[in-house]
Motif scaffolding. Structure first.
Motif, PDB file in Angstrom:
ATOM      1  N   MET A  39       0.913  -1.080  -0.020  1.00 33.70           N
ATOM      2  CA  MET A  39      -0.050  -0.023   0.063  1.00 33.70           C
ATOM      3  C   MET A  39       0.677   1.226  -0.139  1.00 33.70           C
ATOM      4  O   MET A  39       0.302   2.294  -0.640  1.00 33.70           O
ATOM      5  CB  MET A  39      -1.062   0.094   1.257  1.00 33.70           C
ATOM      6  CG  MET A  39      -1.821  -1.178   1.346  1.00 33.70           C
ATOM      7  SD  MET A  39      -3.289  -1.483   2.718  1.00 33.70           S
ATOM      8  CE  MET A  39      -4.220  -0.125   2.023  1.00 33.70           C
ATOM      9  N   TYR A  40       2.084   1.179   0.736  1.00 33.23           N
ATOM     10  CA  TYR A  40       2.826   2.557   0.867  1.00 33.23           C
ATOM     11  C   TYR A  40       3.298   2.839  -0.348  1.00 33.23           C
ATOM     12  O   TYR A  40       3.756   3.942  -0.800  1.00 33.23           O
ATOM     13  CB  TYR A  40       3.891   2.105   1.778  1.00 33.23           C
ATOM     14  CG  TYR A  40       3.543   1.563   3.200  1.00 33.23           C
ATOM     15  CD1 TYR A  40       2.614   2.678   3.933  1.00 33.23           C
ATOM     16  CD2 TYR A  40       4.131   0.435   4.008  1.00 33.23           C
ATOM     17  CE1 TYR A  40       2.167   2.155   5.071  1.00 33.23           C
ATOM     18  CE2 TYR A  40       3.519   0.239   5.118  1.00 33.23           C
ATOM     19  CZ  TYR A  40       2.614   1.035   5.646  1.00 33.23           C
ATOM     20  OH  TYR A  40       2.215   0.761   7.036  1.00 33.23           O
ATOM     21  N   VAL A  45      -3.479   4.518  -2.228  1.00 32.50           N
ATOM     22  CA  VAL A  45      -3.980   3.768  -1.208  1.00 32.50           C
ATOM     23  C   VAL A  45      -3.034   3.629   0.329  1.00 32.50           C
ATOM     24  O   VAL A  45      -3.484   3.265   1.189  1.00 32.50           O
ATOM     25  CB  VAL A  45      -4.032   2.243  -1.558  1.00 32.50           C
ATOM     26  CG1 VAL A  45      -5.122   1.868  -2.486  1.00 32.50           C
ATOM     27  CG2 VAL A  45      -2.644   1.600  -2.028  1.00 32.50           C
ATOM     28  N   GLY A  46      -2.075   4.547   0.006  1.00 34.13           N
ATOM     29  CA  GLY A  46      -1.237   4.621   1.528  1.00 34.13           C
ATOM     30  C   GLY A  46       0.022   5.481   1.075  1.00 34.13           C
ATOM     31  O   GLY A  46       0.378   5.712  -0.163  1.00 34.13           O
ATOM     32  N   PRO A  47       0.576   5.851   2.252  1.00 36.26           N
ATOM     33  CA  PRO A  47       0.196   5.707   3.637  1.00 36.26           C
ATOM     34  C   PRO A  47      -1.205   6.186   4.134  1.00 36.26           C
ATOM     35  O   PRO A  47      -1.381   7.416   3.366  1.00 36.26           O
ATOM     36  CB  PRO A  47       1.455   6.098   4.648  1.00 36.26           C
ATOM     37  CG  PRO A  47       2.024   7.000   3.785  1.00 36.26           C
ATOM     38  CD  PRO A  47       1.683   6.790   2.129  1.00 36.26           C
ATOM     39  N   GLY A  48      -1.562   6.048   5.323  1.00 37.13           N
ATOM     40  CA  GLY A  48      -2.819   6.953   5.860  1.00 37.13           C
ATOM     41  C   GLY A  48      -3.936   6.049   6.077  1.00 37.13           C
ATOM     42  O   GLY A  48      -3.902   4.922   6.549  1.00 37.13           O
ATOM     43  N   VAL A  49      -5.104   6.783   5.843  1.00 34.14           N
ATOM     44  CA  VAL A  49      -6.405   5.986   6.363  1.00 34.14           C
ATOM     45  C   VAL A  49      -6.561   4.737   5.636  1.00 34.14           C
ATOM     46  O   VAL A  49      -6.967   3.786   6.500  1.00 34.14           O
ATOM     47  CB  VAL A  49      -7.501   6.869   6.035  1.00 34.14           C
ATOM     48  CG1 VAL A  49      -8.829   6.281   6.288  1.00 34.14           C
ATOM     49  CG2 VAL A  49      -7.455   8.221   6.800  1.00 34.14           C
ATOM     50  N   GLU A  53      -7.475   0.980   7.568  1.00 34.44           N
ATOM     51  CA  GLU A  53      -8.755   0.389   7.319  1.00 34.44           C
ATOM     52  C   GLU A  53      -8.286  -0.949   6.980  1.00 34.44           C
ATOM     53  O   GLU A  53      -8.881  -2.103   7.425  1.00 34.44           O
ATOM     54  CB  GLU A  53      -9.352   1.022   6.338  1.00 34.44           C
ATOM     55  CG  GLU A  53      -9.943   2.482   6.568  1.00 34.44           C
ATOM     56  CD  GLU A  53     -10.836   2.817   5.303  1.00 34.44           C
ATOM     57  OE1 GLU A  53     -11.473   3.971   5.873  1.00 34.44           O
ATOM     58  OE2 GLU A  53     -10.524   2.538   4.289  1.00 34.44           O
ATOM     59  N   PHE A  54      -7.276  -1.524   6.214  1.00 33.62           N
ATOM     60  CA  PHE A  54      -7.065  -2.692   5.760  1.00 33.62           C
ATOM     61  C   PHE A  54      -6.457  -3.503   7.085  1.00 33.62           C
ATOM     62  O   PHE A  54      -6.917  -4.435   7.327  1.00 33.62           O
ATOM     63  CB  PHE A  54      -5.873  -2.766   4.765  1.00 33.62           C
ATOM     64  CG  PHE A  54      -5.051  -4.318   4.655  1.00 33.62           C
ATOM     65  CD1 PHE A  54      -5.949  -5.241   4.043  1.00 33.62           C
ATOM     66  CD2 PHE A  54      -4.014  -4.539   5.134  1.00 33.62           C
ATOM     67  CE1 PHE A  54      -5.431  -6.273   3.899  1.00 33.62           C
ATOM     68  CE2 PHE A  54      -3.352  -5.778   5.109  1.00 33.62           C
ATOM     69  CZ  PHE A  54      -4.162  -6.715   4.272  1.00 33.62           C
ATOM     70  N   ILE A  55      -5.261  -3.062   7.962  1.00 32.00           N
ATOM     71  CA  ILE A  55      -4.931  -3.544   9.152  1.00 32.00           C
ATOM     72  C   ILE A  55      -5.973  -3.984  10.154  1.00 32.00           C
ATOM     73  O   ILE A  55      -6.104  -5.085  10.726  1.00 32.00           O
ATOM     74  CB  ILE A  55      -3.791  -2.643   9.568  1.00 32.00           C
ATOM     75  CG1 ILE A  55      -2.573  -2.676   8.801  1.00 32.00           C
ATOM     76  CG2 ILE A  55      -3.405  -3.325  11.143  1.00 32.00           C
ATOM     77  CD1 ILE A  55      -1.488  -1.865   9.205  1.00 32.00           C
ATOM     78  N   SER A  56      -6.947  -2.926  10.303  1.00 34.77           N
ATOM     79  CA  SER A  56      -7.878  -3.034  11.323  1.00 34.77           C
ATOM     80  C   SER A  56      -9.188  -3.830  10.906  1.00 34.77           C
ATOM     81  O   SER A  56     -10.119  -4.168  11.549  1.00 34.77           O
ATOM     82  CB  SER A  56      -8.528  -1.836  11.860  1.00 34.77           C
ATOM     83  OG  SER A  56      -9.022  -1.155  10.722  1.00 34.77           O
ATOM     84  N   VAL A  99      -2.273 -10.618   2.351  1.00 39.45           N
ATOM     85  CA  VAL A  99      -1.237  -9.611   1.829  1.00 39.45           C
ATOM     86  C   VAL A  99      -2.220  -8.511   0.772  1.00 39.45           C
ATOM     87  O   VAL A  99      -2.970  -8.794  -0.157  1.00 39.45           O
ATOM     88  CB  VAL A  99      -0.369 -10.427   0.569  1.00 39.45           C
ATOM     89  CG1 VAL A  99       0.807  -9.427   0.419  1.00 39.45           C
ATOM     90  CG2 VAL A  99       0.420 -11.351   1.495  1.00 39.45           C
ATOM     91  N   SER A 100      -2.137  -7.098   1.196  1.00 39.71           N
ATOM     92  CA  SER A 100      -2.877  -6.256   0.557  1.00 39.71           C
ATOM     93  C   SER A 100      -2.460  -5.994  -0.757  1.00 39.71           C
ATOM     94  O   SER A 100      -1.548  -6.284  -1.195  1.00 39.71           O
ATOM     95  CB  SER A 100      -2.937  -4.918   1.669  1.00 39.71           C
ATOM     96  OG  SER A 100      -1.698  -4.264   1.291  1.00 39.71           O
TER      97      SER A 100
END
Length: 222
Positions: A39-40, A45-49, A53-56, A99-100
């Protein structure tokens, strides 16, 4: 390692049933590690919200929120800075990796730099990829999907399967992801290529490849 390569997560009963069949125990008894690294590398999609959202487990793509016994985070960019005995045992004991999506070449780079790429073939876990997390398993991703460019250039990825993936076929927010463009993409990769929509996944067990789908997909052969 068993692979479930999705376009958008475990978002229908057919893909969910395939995952359950691949596990050695029920989901509620299985440990998971989610890997948000891809995502980074992607500006959408990243970094940030969206990474949070994916991790949580609060994203629109079911993976982390399936009812696992436990879920941890494995951030690949951090691994080179810590000793292997801090994380390798955890990886070997984990039942499933989630894996995102994001940037496939960025993910490939950090899988290599972290040492995870070397471990994957020896693991007895289930690997569930989403979009870039699935594409990274191919020998190469195709120039159309190159965003973040690795220091060595090119579009080479892990090569743990002998086919390539074109995800999000006919997605309403990705007007360029048409079947016609997938055919052009397939002409540029040296292996068979699967174009799959968000209701489709590729299941790989003992090198046997099976499409599990409630949607659209097409196999292109060189």
């Amino acid at each position: 390692m068993k692979l479930l390569l999705t376009s958008a997560g475990v978002n229908n009963s057919t893909i969910h049933n395939a995952l359950v069949d691949m596990l050695d125990k029920p989901i509620a008894e299985s440990s998971a590690l989610c890997i948000p690294t891809a995502m980074y590398g992607h500006p959408w999609v990243g970094p940030g919200v969206k990474t949070w959202e994916f991790i949580s487990g609060k994203s629109e793509n079911p993976m982390v929120d399936l009812g696992w016994k436990s879920v941890g985070v494995l951030e690949l960019t951090a691994l080179p800075s810590i000793e292997q005995d801090r994380w390798v045992p955890l990886v070997r004991e984990t039942d499933v990796f989630l894996v995102s999506g994001g940037d496939a070449l960025y993910l490939n780079y950090w899988m290599q730099q972290s040492g995870l790429a070397d471990l994957l073939p020896s693991l007895h876990s289930v690997y569930v990829g989403m979009s870039a997390g699935s594409m990274v398993m191919a020998p190469n991703i195709g120039e159309e999907f190159v965003g973040w460019r690795p220091p060595a250039g090119g579009d080479k990825s892990l090569g743990l399967v002998d086919f390539a993936l074109f995800p999000h076929l006919d997605h309403e927010m990705l007007p360029e992801n048409t079947l016609a463009n997938a055919e052009k993409w397939a002409a540029g990769v040296s292996v068979p290529g699967y174009a799959i929509d968000d209701q489709t996944a590729i299941k790989v067990t003992n090198r046997a490849v099976e499409v599990v789908s409630e949607g659209k997909w097409k196999l292109f052969t060189p």
